[in-house]
Design an enzyme around this catalytic site. Structure first.
Site, PDB file in Angstrom:
ATOM      1  N   GLY A 184       0.808  -1.220   0.000  1.00 50.99           N
ATOM      2  CA  GLY A 184       0.000   0.000   0.000  1.00 50.99           C
ATOM      3  C   GLY A 184       0.835   1.260   0.000  1.00 50.99           C
ATOM      4  N   CYS A 185       2.145   1.105  -0.116  1.00 53.31           N
ATOM      5  CA  CYS A 185       3.038   2.259  -0.145  1.00 53.31           C
ATOM      6  C   CYS A 185       3.652   2.376  -1.539  1.00 53.31           C
ATOM      7  CB  CYS A 185       4.148   2.119   0.892  1.00 53.31           C
ATOM      8  SG  CYS A 185       3.549   2.064   2.589  1.00 53.31           S
ATOM      9  N   GLU A 186       3.909   3.604  -1.941  1.00 53.13           N
ATOM     10  CA  GLU A 186       4.506   3.859  -3.247  1.00 53.13           C
ATOM     11  C   GLU A 186       5.938   3.322  -3.306  1.00 53.13           C
ATOM     12  OE1 GLU A 186       5.390   8.024  -5.094  1.00 53.13           O
ATOM     13  OE2 GLU A 186       3.228   7.657  -5.149  1.00 53.13           O
ATOM     14  N   ASN A 187       6.693   3.489  -2.249  1.00 52.95           N
ATOM     15  CA  ASN A 187       8.066   2.989  -2.147  1.00 52.95           C
ATOM     16  C   ASN A 187       8.071   1.693  -1.361  1.00 52.95           C
ATOM     17  OD1 ASN A 187       8.331   6.277  -1.756  1.00 52.95           O
ATOM     18  ND2 ASN A 187       9.847   5.428  -3.149  1.00 52.95           N
TER      19      ASN A 187
END
Length: 151
Positions: free
Chosen positions: A60-63
């Site tokens: 759920g995180c971009e990175n």
């Protein structure tokens, strides 16, 4: 009894909520706040590859983001984290400041993202970063809820 803290960092101890407030007090523009976030990221040591386990990976995180913990002998929780992104790593540092070294009982019912409101950061975050923060907060809550007294 000696505590063996893995993935040690200064957040929640040397850099506490009062220190965060001091660092952000003169930041009037988003660029100034962003600079402080990047400086916090630099103070968060990189995790060893041994701590970058599949269990610590957040979705759920971009990175790429890792967030793990250990329970210390006195019942307090030690959180450790890392990210490939500088800004996300700085955001992790802000979260760690609020949760590090507390017991599940102390963290139960607390919003792990409260420091962002206190510092005036949450409203300025992009949708993708806000989504990543929600994933981080969800992981912290899941960790806390996994212990007696944390629910």
């Amino acid at each position: 009894m000696t505590e063996m803290i893995i993935g040690g960092h200064p957040f929640g101890r040397e850099i506490d909520s009062a220190e965060l407030a001091r660092r952000f007090a003169d930041c009037r523009q988003w660029e100034d706040r962003l600079r402080q976030i990047i400086l916090l990221a630099k103070a968060l040591p990189a995790l060893s590859e041994a701590l970058k386990t599949p269990e610590a990976v957040l979705t759920g995180c971009e990175n790429r983001v890792w967030l793990g913990h250990q329970r210390l002998p006195d019942g307090r929780l030690h959180f450790y984290a890392d990210s490939d992104g500088r800004i996300v790593k700085g955001l992790l540092a802000v979260v760690l400041t609020g949760v590090e070294g507390k017991t599940p009982e102390q963290l139960s019912g607390q919003d792990p993202l409260a420091p962002f409101d206190a510092l005036g950061l949450r409203d300025a975050l992009s949708v993708s970063r806000a989504s990543g923060l929600a994933a981080i907060a969800g992981r912290v809550r899941a960790i806390v809820d996994g212990y007696p007294g944390g629910r």
